[in-house]
Scaffold this motif. Structure first.
Motif, PDB file in Angstrom:
ATOM      1  N   ARG A   1      35.736  32.942  36.126  1.00  0.00           N
ATOM      2  CA  ARG A   1      35.649  33.407  37.409  1.00  0.00           C
ATOM      3  C   ARG A   1      36.888  33.259  38.054  1.00  0.00           C
ATOM      4  NH1 ARG A   1      29.381  31.272  39.114  1.00  0.00           N
ATOM      5  NH2 ARG A   1      28.447  32.457  37.787  1.00  0.00           N
ATOM      6  N   PHE A   2      37.433  32.224  37.824  1.00  0.00           N
ATOM      7  CA  PHE A   2      38.706  31.760  38.800  1.00  0.00           C
ATOM      8  C   PHE A   2      39.679  32.750  38.340  1.00  0.00           C
ATOM      9  CE2 PHE A   2      42.678  29.497  39.176  1.00  0.00           C
ATOM     10  CZ  PHE A   2      42.710  29.430  40.377  1.00  0.00           C
ATOM     11  N   VAL A   3      39.769  32.793  36.697  1.00  0.00           N
ATOM     12  CA  VAL A   3      40.955  33.853  36.335  1.00  0.00           C
ATOM     13  C   VAL A   3      40.725  35.282  36.724  1.00  0.00           C
ATOM     14  CG1 VAL A   3      41.636  34.837  34.061  1.00  0.00           C
ATOM     15  CG2 VAL A   3      41.436  32.276  34.175  1.00  0.00           C
ATOM     16  N   VAL A   4      39.418  35.898  36.649  1.00  0.00           N
ATOM     17  CA  VAL A   4      39.277  37.109  36.799  1.00  0.00           C
ATOM     18  C   VAL A   4      39.274  37.498  38.364  1.00  0.00           C
ATOM     19  CG1 VAL A   4      37.396  38.950  36.517  1.00  0.00           C
ATOM     20  CG2 VAL A   4      37.937  37.565  34.764  1.00  0.00           C
ATOM     21  N   HIS A   5      38.453  36.364  39.291  1.00  0.00           N
ATOM     22  CA  HIS A   5      38.283  36.988  40.796  1.00  0.00           C
ATOM     23  C   HIS A   5      39.330  36.136  41.314  1.00  0.00           C
ATOM     24  CE1 HIS A   5      34.702  39.017  39.549  1.00  0.00           C
ATOM     25  NE2 HIS A   5      34.020  38.128  39.036  1.00  0.00           N
ATOM     26  N   SER A   6      40.054  35.232  41.078  1.00  0.00           N
ATOM     27  CA  SER A   6      41.143  34.583  41.996  1.00  0.00           C
ATOM     28  C   SER A   6      42.545  34.691  41.574  1.00  0.00           C
ATOM     29  CB  SER A   6      40.713  33.246  42.193  1.00  0.00           C
ATOM     30  OG  SER A   6      39.314  32.994  42.944  1.00  0.00           O
ATOM     31  N   LEU A   7      42.811  34.176  40.244  1.00  0.00           N
ATOM     32  CA  LEU A   7      44.014  34.214  39.973  1.00  0.00           C
ATOM     33  C   LEU A   7      44.449  35.398  39.779  1.00  0.00           C
ATOM     34  CD1 LEU A   7      46.129  32.157  39.100  1.00  0.00           C
ATOM     35  CD2 LEU A   7      45.228  32.143  36.594  1.00  0.00           C
ATOM     36  N   SER A   8      43.950  36.516  39.215  1.00  0.00           N
ATOM     37  CA  SER A   8      44.277  38.050  39.053  1.00  0.00           C
ATOM     38  C   SER A   8      44.861  38.548  40.170  1.00  0.00           C
ATOM     39  CB  SER A   8      43.014  38.788  38.529  1.00  0.00           C
ATOM     40  OG  SER A   8      42.317  38.927  39.609  1.00  0.00           O
TER      41      SER A   8
ATOM     42  N   TYR B   1      42.879  37.739  30.847  1.00  0.00           N
ATOM     43  CA  TYR B   1      42.228  38.417  32.009  1.00  0.00           C
ATOM     44  C   TYR B   1      40.992  39.130  31.132  1.00  0.00           C
ATOM     45  CZ  TYR B   1      40.367  41.553  35.542  1.00  0.00           C
ATOM     46  OH  TYR B   1      39.523  42.150  36.377  1.00  0.00           O
ATOM     47  N   CYS B   2      41.712  40.170  30.359  1.00  0.00           N
ATOM     48  CA  CYS B   2      40.532  40.768  29.603  1.00  0.00           C
ATOM     49  C   CYS B   2      39.713  40.256  28.637  1.00  0.00           C
ATOM     50  CB  CYS B   2      41.256  41.585  28.341  1.00  0.00           C
ATOM     51  SG  CYS B   2      40.142  42.985  27.642  1.00  0.00           S
ATOM     52  N   VAL B   3      39.810  38.987  28.255  1.00  0.00           N
ATOM     53  CA  VAL B   3      38.995  38.116  27.357  1.00  0.00           C
ATOM     54  C   VAL B   3      38.125  37.263  28.355  1.00  0.00           C
ATOM     55  CG1 VAL B   3      38.774  36.170  25.820  1.00  0.00           C
ATOM     56  CG2 VAL B   3      40.648  37.728  25.443  1.00  0.00           C
ATOM     57  N   GLU B   4      38.479  36.767  29.445  1.00  0.00           N
ATOM     58  CA  GLU B   4      37.805  36.031  30.234  1.00  0.00           C
ATOM     59  C   GLU B   4      36.813  37.224  31.053  1.00  0.00           C
ATOM     60  OE1 GLU B   4      37.444  32.914  30.443  1.00  0.00           O
ATOM     61  OE2 GLU B   4      39.108  32.960  28.729  1.00  0.00           O
ATOM     62  N   ARG B   5      37.019  38.287  31.188  1.00  0.00           N
ATOM     63  CA  ARG B   5      36.270  39.027  31.751  1.00  0.00           C
ATOM     64  C   ARG B   5      34.866  39.554  30.844  1.00  0.00           C
ATOM     65  NH1 ARG B   5      36.128  44.653  31.293  1.00  0.00           N
ATOM     66  NH2 ARG B   5      38.235  44.604  30.595  1.00  0.00           N
TER      67      ARG B   5
ATOM     68  N   LYS C   1      30.140  39.351  26.716  1.00  0.00           N
ATOM     69  CA  LYS C   1      30.497  40.089  25.510  1.00  0.00           C
ATOM     70  C   LYS C   1      31.846  39.442  24.927  1.00  0.00           C
ATOM     71  CE  LYS C   1      28.994  44.161  27.859  1.00  0.00           C
ATOM     72  NZ  LYS C   1      29.342  45.590  28.533  1.00  0.00           N
ATOM     73  N   HIS C   2      32.180  38.051  24.817  1.00  0.00           N
ATOM     74  CA  HIS C   2      33.063  37.434  24.316  1.00  0.00           C
ATOM     75  C   HIS C   2      33.212  37.716  23.002  1.00  0.00           C
ATOM     76  CE1 HIS C   2      29.986  34.479  24.730  1.00  0.00           C
ATOM     77  NE2 HIS C   2      30.110  34.310  23.412  1.00  0.00           N
ATOM     78  N   ASN C   3      32.196  38.147  22.197  1.00  0.00           N
ATOM     79  CA  ASN C   3      32.619  38.613  20.915  1.00  0.00           C
ATOM     80  C   ASN C   3      33.221  39.794  20.518  1.00  0.00           C
ATOM     81  OD1 ASN C   3      30.975  36.221  19.492  1.00  0.00           O
ATOM     82  ND2 ASN C   3      29.097  37.484  20.019  1.00  0.00           N
ATOM     83  N   GLU C   4      33.331  40.410  21.799  1.00  0.00           N
ATOM     84  CA  GLU C   4      34.221  41.773  21.469  1.00  0.00           C
ATOM     85  C   GLU C   4      35.732  41.575  22.202  1.00  0.00           C
ATOM     86  OE1 GLU C   4      32.190  44.545  24.034  1.00  0.00           O
ATOM     87  OE2 GLU C   4      30.086  44.274  23.254  1.00  0.00           O
TER      88      GLU C   4
END
Length: 253
Positions: free
Chosen positions: A44-51, A113-117, A123-126
């Motif tokens: 959440r921090f990577v995707v919603h804040s740090l980005s 960012y893509c992986v953490e999203r 869907k981390h297996n993708e």
């Protein structure tokens, strides 16, 4: 002789004029994130804040460093065990290889960012789809992982995490110019809850920390002319932020 002296003085003044702007240029603010790939609060921090730092004019004043290790442990024979299992160790190493393979922070952050999203979407297996989504060549990362270099980098990240002063207490652990952003009173509050409940529900709690205001800390730490992103903030001292965030706990929805 007098003309020679004047020439020397002129050269000194001229060289000072050329050199002084570079010497007076303010240093970037160091921003380090210690995290682990499958921690929902880290994602959440990577995707919603740090980005968000990449979308404004604050990015040029930040020296961003990502350390994907978190609460993992190094055992015998340099084996690594991770809080959320073996697949988290795998993704930690993948993200470590991304940082190594693409040193440009905008490139490797885009991949992470893509992986953490995908982690947030369960869907981390993708994760491999992030090669296509970012347009980055996968071969360098694959070579890093298959060669064992990724494991070596993870061991280095483990040593860096273990050397933190003060030690990290949870993840995400955000450090600005060497200083961690956290709230002691909130940490104690969560600890008391865990001791009372004596159950695994505690893993669904995360401290409401000063890392939510990390941009404010970056702005306060910067010694140069503030970008517009900073001027829009109502800058506060760390003590003010800590008092305002005391006794607040976030839950994993």
């Amino acid at each position: 002789m007098a003309s020679d002296r004047r020439a020397v003085v002129f050269l000194i003044l001229y060289s000072s004029f050329l050199v002084s702007p570079a010497l007076s240029e303010p240093q970037k603010v160091s921003l380090a994130l210690y995290y682990e790939a499958l921690c929902p609060f880290c994602s959440r921090f990577v995707v919603h804040s740090l980005s968000k730092v990449f979308n404004g004019d604050i990015f040029p004043i930040i020296d961003l460093r990502l350390v994907p290790f978190g609460n993992a442990h190094i055992g015998s024979n340099s084996s690594i065990s991770c809080q959320h299992g073996s697949f988290e160790c795998f993704l930690n190493t993948v993200e470590a290889c991304a940082i190594y393979s693409w040193p440009n922070v905008q490139q490797h952050f885009g991949f992470i960012y893509c992986v953490e999203r995908l982690v947030l979407e369960n869907k981390h297996n993708e994760w491999e789809s992030c090669f296509q989504n970012t347009g980055l060549d996968q071969q360098a990362l694959v070579n890093c992982y298959n060669s064992g270099l990724g494991q070596e980098i993870e061991l280095q990240y483990g040593a860096q995490t273990a050397a933190l002063v003060p030690p990290h207490r949870y993840v995400p652990w955000v450090v600005v110019n060497g200083l961690p952003l956290y709230d002691v009173s909130s940490a104690m509050f969560v600890l008391i809850i865990c001791l009372v409940l004596l159950c695994r529900l505690c893993c669904h709690f995360s401290v409401y920390s000063d890392y939510d205001s990390f941009v404010m800390y970056v702005c306060e730490a910067y010694e140069g002319e503030l970008p517009n992103a900073c001027e829009k903030l109502s800058l506060r001292t760390p003590q003010q932020i800590k008092s305002n965030s005391a006794n607040k706990v976030r839950t994993n929805a």
